[in-house]
Scaffold this motif. Structure first.
Motif, short mmCIF file in Angstrom:
data_model
loop_
_atom_site.label_atom_id
_atom_site.label_comp_id
_atom_site.label_asym_id
_atom_site.label_seq_id
_atom_site.Cartn_x
_atom_site.Cartn_y
_atom_site.Cartn_z
N ARG A 1 0.83 -1.21 0.00
CA ARG A 1 0.00 0.00 0.00
C ARG A 1 0.86 1.25 0.00
N VAL A 2 1.90 1.27 0.81
CA VAL A 2 2.78 2.44 0.90
C VAL A 2 3.53 2.65 -0.42
N GLU A 3 3.96 1.55 -1.05
CA GLU A 3 4.66 1.66 -2.33
C GLU A 3 3.74 2.25 -3.39
N ILE A 4 2.47 1.83 -3.40
CA ILE A 4 1.50 2.36 -4.36
C ILE A 4 1.26 3.84 -4.09
N GLU A 5 1.11 4.21 -2.82
CA GLU A 5 0.92 5.62 -2.47
C GLU A 5 2.12 6.46 -2.91
N ALA B 1 2.04 6.97 -6.61
CA ALA B 1 1.00 7.94 -6.98
C ALA B 1 1.48 9.37 -6.69
N VAL B 2 2.11 9.57 -5.56
CA VAL B 2 2.62 10.90 -5.23
C VAL B 2 3.66 11.33 -6.26
N THR B 3 4.51 10.41 -6.66
CA THR B 3 5.54 10.72 -7.66
C THR B 3 4.90 11.11 -8.98
#
Length: 52
Positions: A36-40, A43-45
């Motif tokens: 989940r953190v990697e996906i977030e 997305a931020v990038t």
């Protein structure tokens, strides 16, 4: 060294090497959280890039 002593050491090492059910559940939970953190982060990038 007696075979009994060697057997106790072997059993002890195997017990420590195999995660318990609680540890397996925690590993699954942590893997899901990491995903989940990697996906977030991805997305931020993407959204932080300047729009052309």
């Amino acid at each position: 060294m007696s075979p009994a002593l060697l057997g106790r050491w072997q059993r002890s090492a195997l017990e420590q090497a195999v995660p318990s059910s609680t540890e397996r559940e925690e590993i699954q939970r942590l893997r899901a959280e990491l995903k989940r953190v990697e996906i977030e982060r991805e997305a931020v990038t993407i959204f932080a890039q300047p729009q052309l």
